[in-house]
Motif scaffolding. Structure first.
Motif, PDB file in Angstrom:
ATOM      1  N   GLU A 197       0.830 -10.560  -4.634  1.00  0.00           N
ATOM      2  CA  GLU A 197       1.523 -10.947  -5.851  1.00  0.00           C
ATOM      3  C   GLU A 197       0.901 -10.263  -7.058  1.00  0.00           C
ATOM      4  O   GLU A 197       1.577  -9.729  -7.917  1.00  0.00           O
ATOM      5  N   LYS A 198      -0.390 -10.308  -7.057  1.00  0.00           N
ATOM      6  CA  LYS A 198      -1.117  -9.701  -8.169  1.00  0.00           C
ATOM      7  C   LYS A 198      -0.821  -8.206  -8.227  1.00  0.00           C
ATOM      8  O   LYS A 198      -0.557  -7.651  -9.279  1.00  0.00           O
ATOM      9  N   GLY A 247      -3.046 -12.466   2.522  1.00  0.00           N
ATOM     10  CA  GLY A 247      -3.280 -13.106   1.237  1.00  0.00           C
ATOM     11  C   GLY A 247      -2.187 -12.727   0.283  1.00  0.00           C
ATOM     12  O   GLY A 247      -2.177 -11.647  -0.282  1.00  0.00           O
ATOM     13  N   THR A 248      -1.213 -13.624   0.157  1.00  0.00           N
ATOM     14  CA  THR A 248      -0.072 -13.344  -0.708  1.00  0.00           C
ATOM     15  C   THR A 248      -0.504 -13.233  -2.168  1.00  0.00           C
ATOM     16  O   THR A 248       0.115 -12.531  -2.931  1.00  0.00           O
ATOM     17  N   ASP A 249      -1.535 -13.956  -2.492  1.00  0.00           N
ATOM     18  CA  ASP A 249      -2.028 -13.905  -3.860  1.00  0.00           C
ATOM     19  C   ASP A 249      -2.337 -12.484  -4.271  1.00  0.00           C
ATOM     20  O   ASP A 249      -1.947 -12.026  -5.331  1.00  0.00           O
ATOM     21  N   TYR A 250      -3.008 -11.857  -3.368  1.00  0.00           N
ATOM     22  CA  TYR A 250      -3.405 -10.504  -3.647  1.00  0.00           C
ATOM     23  C   TYR A 250      -2.173  -9.621  -3.847  1.00  0.00           C
ATOM     24  O   TYR A 250      -2.070  -8.867  -4.797  1.00  0.00           O
TER      25      TYR A 250
END
Ligand SMILES: [Zn+2]
Length: 133
Positions: free
Chosen positions: A67-68, A62-65
């Motif tokens: 990134e965050k 999960g790149t979102d994670y």
């Protein structure tokens, strides 16, 4: 070019000293920031060519994670500090290091020792602070 011959520049020796200091600081922070990446980086530890699988792995995670997480660190104090150090290095490269960005005066060495990434002299800095923010 300034009309007066007064040279407002740090001595080469001083700049070298600060550069070393900045690089060392930078490394320390990067290592610290690197801690968050450790678990993910294990997947890419292999060869140079494993970048591909690295990003695949990232997608799984999960790149979102990530990134965050990264943004969080960059938004943190250390992150800001890191950025200021990077910018200081850029200024060293341009031969502008140690000068106040606002009044063009030299920032005191004492201040640079404490805040190697300082962009403003004490006077300008406190002016800014008084203005709020
Ligand atoms: Zn200033």
């Amino acid at each position: 070019m300034p009309a007066k011959k007064k040279k407002k520049k740090l001595k080469k020796k001083e700049i070298e000293r600060f550069k070393k200091k900045i690089l060392a600081e930078r490394e320390r922070i990067l290592r610290e920031l690197g801690r968050i990446g450790e678990s993910i980086n294990q997947a890419s530890e292999g060869s140079e060519g494993s970048k591909q699988s690295y990003s695949n792995h990232m997608a799984d995670l999960g790149t979102d994670y990530m990134e965050k997480e990264k943004n969080y660190y960059y938004a943190s104090q250390e992150g800001h500090y890191l950025k200021s150090l990077d910018q200081a290095l850029e200024r060293i490269e341009r031969g502008e290091y140690g000068k106040c960005l606002e009044c063009d005066d030299l920032i005191s060495l004492k201040r640079l020792d404490v805040v190697p990434g300082a962009k403003l002299c004490i006077a300008c800095k406190s002016k800014h602070e008084k203005r709020g923010r």
